[in-house]
Design a protein around this motif. Structure first.
Motif, PDB file in Angstrom:
ATOM      1  N   THR A 193       0.812  -1.215   0.000  1.00 43.01           N
ATOM      2  CA  THR A 193       0.000   0.000   0.000  1.00 43.01           C
ATOM      3  C   THR A 193       0.846   1.266   0.000  1.00 43.01           C
ATOM      4  O   THR A 193       0.567   2.216  -0.743  1.00 43.01           O
ATOM      5  CB  THR A 193      -0.939  -0.001   1.221  1.00 43.01           C
ATOM      6  N   TRP A 215      -5.497   3.861  -1.407  1.00 45.42           N
ATOM      7  CA  TRP A 215      -5.422   2.404  -1.470  1.00 45.42           C
ATOM      8  C   TRP A 215      -5.376   1.806  -0.071  1.00 45.42           C
ATOM      9  O   TRP A 215      -4.973   2.461   0.892  1.00 45.42           O
ATOM     10  CB  TRP A 215      -4.191   1.980  -2.273  1.00 45.42           C
ATOM     11  N   ARG A 216      -5.780   0.526   0.016  1.00 44.76           N
ATOM     12  CA  ARG A 216      -5.805  -0.190   1.290  1.00 44.76           C
ATOM     13  C   ARG A 216      -5.160  -1.566   1.112  1.00 44.76           C
ATOM     14  O   ARG A 216      -5.157  -2.115   0.009  1.00 44.76           O
ATOM     15  CB  ARG A 216      -7.250  -0.382   1.770  1.00 44.76           C
ATOM     16  N   PRO A 217      -4.651  -2.140   2.207  1.00 47.11           N
ATOM     17  CA  PRO A 217      -4.110  -3.505   2.109  1.00 47.11           C
ATOM     18  C   PRO A 217      -5.220  -4.495   1.758  1.00 47.11           C
ATOM     19  O   PRO A 217      -6.326  -4.420   2.291  1.00 47.11           O
ATOM     20  CB  PRO A 217      -3.556  -3.770   3.513  1.00 47.11           C
ATOM     21  N   TRP A 223      -0.584  -7.462  -1.426  1.00 43.12           N
ATOM     22  CA  TRP A 223      -1.483  -6.880  -2.415  1.00 43.12           C
ATOM     23  C   TRP A 223      -2.202  -5.674  -1.814  1.00 43.12           C
ATOM     24  O   TRP A 223      -2.364  -5.578  -0.599  1.00 43.12           O
ATOM     25  CB  TRP A 223      -2.526  -7.894  -2.882  1.00 43.12           C
ATOM     26  N   SER A 224      -2.635  -4.775  -2.681  1.00 41.27           N
ATOM     27  CA  SER A 224      -3.409  -3.606  -2.271  1.00 41.27           C
ATOM     28  C   SER A 224      -4.605  -3.448  -3.202  1.00 41.27           C
ATOM     29  O   SER A 224      -4.604  -3.962  -4.327  1.00 41.27           O
ATOM     30  CB  SER A 224      -2.553  -2.334  -2.331  1.00 41.27           C
ATOM     31  N   TRP A 225      -5.616  -2.722  -2.720  1.00 42.37           N
ATOM     32  CA  TRP A 225      -6.794  -2.509  -3.557  1.00 42.37           C
ATOM     33  C   TRP A 225      -7.326  -1.088  -3.408  1.00 42.37           C
ATOM     34  O   TRP A 225      -7.107  -0.421  -2.404  1.00 42.37           O
ATOM     35  CB  TRP A 225      -7.908  -3.512  -3.236  1.00 42.37           C
ATOM     36  N   SER A 226      -8.023  -0.660  -4.430  1.00 46.63           N
ATOM     37  CA  SER A 226      -8.734   0.612  -4.404  1.00 46.63           C
ATOM     38  C   SER A 226      -9.937   0.481  -5.327  1.00 46.63           C
ATOM     39  O   SER A 226     -10.247  -0.614  -5.817  1.00 46.63           O
ATOM     40  CB  SER A 226      -7.827   1.761  -4.853  1.00 46.63           C
TER      41      SER A 226
END
Length: 253
Positions: A193, A215-217, A223-226
């Protein structure tokens, strides 16, 4: 808030990336004052039920004689996937809430639609809870602009999101759901992140363009996501251009 002010007690029909279902509703014991359904379910990745699932859910509420309320802050964005008009979708519920400042890009504000007696009571509670402003004119003007200009584009935004989500996995960016149910969906990358946020900040400072929210873990380590939302500005790029830019910024040192 509602728990303290009104003494409400809530029962959740789903958790995580899972939609509420007719079966989950049928299993709830005891009488219910109302049922609330968010369309789409943002915390699950902007997920939507199918039209048949939504109709069946609404029919069970009628059988139980329980009022159904749609939290339709993004109801405008849901119509292309559901394949029915806004009035027909909202007609499945007893009351529906819509937002003017999300997909419609208004200054602020929202509306609740329903039977006259219910809306009259809602108006009273809006005033009691401090929600009545001195003037609504600026918000109404911006909402009307959104209704006139943004609502007709929702199908185009959704088609673009589907095309972009189809292209991104080939470049190393995962998507959820696949295909997207609305013009917004989750994107995931195998990058920490802090690293991905640093790359986005560098790009924003150089190009004066913000590509995604923070973004967040992700659940998978490393991995990160948004979220990625397709709007009018996105259409300035072709799908291939947008996909290539996201991959370059998110995955390249």
């Amino acid at each position: 808030g509602p728990r303290l002010l009104h003494g409400f007690r809530f029962e959740h029909l789903s958790t995580g990336a899972e939609l509420p279902t007719r079966e989950a509703l049928a299993k709830l014991p005891g009488p219910l004052a109302a049922v609330l359904l968010e369309l789409p379910l943002r915390d699950a990745g902007y997920l939507l039920p199918t039209w048949d699932e939504l109709s069946s859910f609404a029919a069970l509420c009628q059988e139980k004689e329980v009022p159904l309320h749609f939290d339709g802050a993004r109801l405008w964005e849901s119509a292309p996937y559901l394949g029915h008009g806004l009035a027909e979708i909202a007609g499945l519920a007893d009351t529906a809430y819509v937002s003017f400042y999300k997909g419609l890009r208004g200054l602020a504000g929202a509306a609740v639609a329903g039977p006259e007696d219910v809306v009259a009571e809602v108006r009273q509670w809006r005033q009691r809870m401090g929600g009545t402003l001195f003037t609504m004119q600026p918000y109404a003007v911006s909402a009307l602009r959104g209704l006139r200009e943004e609502v007709p584009r929702m199908a185009k935004y959704h088609d673009y999101a589907v095309g972009l989500a189809e292209r991104l996995p080939d470049l190393g960016i995962a998507v959820f759901p696949d295909p997207p149910h609305t013009n917004a969906f989750r994107i995931l990358v195998p990058v920490g992140t802090e690293v991905v946020m640093s790359r986005l900040l560098t790009f924003a400072e150089a190009e004066k363009t913000v590509l995604t929210p923070p973004w967040r873990p992700a659940d998978v380590p490393g991995w990160s996501w948004s979220e990625f939302t397709v709007g009018s500005a996105t259409l300035d790029w072709t799908i291939d251009e947008a996909a290539a830019l996201l991959a370059k910024v998110l995955l390249t040192d």
